[in-house]
Design a protein around this motif. Sequence first.
Motif: not given
Length: 346
Positions: A12-13, A17-18, A33, A37, A47, A64
């Motif tokens: 996710p980080h 993607w962000q 994210t 988290d 995840y 996600p």
Amino acid sequence: MAKGERLEFVPPHDEAWQAFVASLPDANIFHATAWMDLLNTCYGYRYFVLVSRDAGGSITAGLPFMDVKSWLTGRRWVALPFSDYCTPLAHDAASLERWTDALVRLSQAPGTPWIEVRWALPARQPIAAGTSYVLHRLPLCPNTEQVGRALDSMHRQNIRAARRNGVRVEYGADEDDMRRFYTLHLETRRRKGMPVQPWRFFRLLHEKIICSHHGFVLLAYQGDTCLAGGVFLHWGESLMCKYAASREDTLDLRPNNLLFWTGICWGCEHGYRVLDFGRTDLANTGLREFKTRWGAVETPLVYSMLGGRQRAAGTGRVMKWMQAIIRRSPPRVASLTGELLYRHVG
């Protein structure tokens, strides 16, 4: 995505993607994210994000997931636990179609667990779709008077009544405000026979979401007595009332009406285009009517399931069992029940 191409697992980080999430207006707090988290830290879920890319390597679609492993409800990939819904994000309809085809292929691969997507996917024969919830969304605009005209007369009367009763709503963003809300939340959930997430979850919610300026707490008071509260989360163009709670013995003062109206006005003044009231059980006609009377549009909330062996026990069965215990128990038992079992039914 080209024929035969597979989905790619990314963290996710991942910066790409962000950036993809930030570029799409349909993204909300559940794609953030920080939200993942929070769930990872509180419940230990692994995840990841399943993305597809074009020939140039740019992300075209993604969603996600969290890997939930439970002795009670089996193993499954969920998008996302403790989230009302989580929409697959895509540049266009064709990208979403190709992403869905790849997800179906992945679901049929050895070792892939049961998959639950809390949104409606494009129809495919292996995908089972079902709904037991509805969503309520209220369109917002900078003109609060215009939004106010959509309110049912009952809500307008109750807002005036709350003010006559000396109710005031205060904005909060520190941990003490979250603690005051949690006290109301524990009382409300026990009254309804529902398990309550541990204080640890709300402490982390404050730390990871509120302190990152993606949420706040509203608390309604009469004098020094806290009557009702709401936790509002925001991301992109969407403001969501994620949690709400109130004392039963002071509902006649109408604190909830003034609290929600304060949240609506905040959203209008800060440029949000929608207030999301979250999901509601189809059978809860009273709450559905309460939300609709704000001018919110009700739509079915469809969940999509596919893949491996279905979970060992349905969450509905588990919840009914827990409700029977909680309603007959002191608050400490309600809290302990949630501490022990909540992670299994998210």
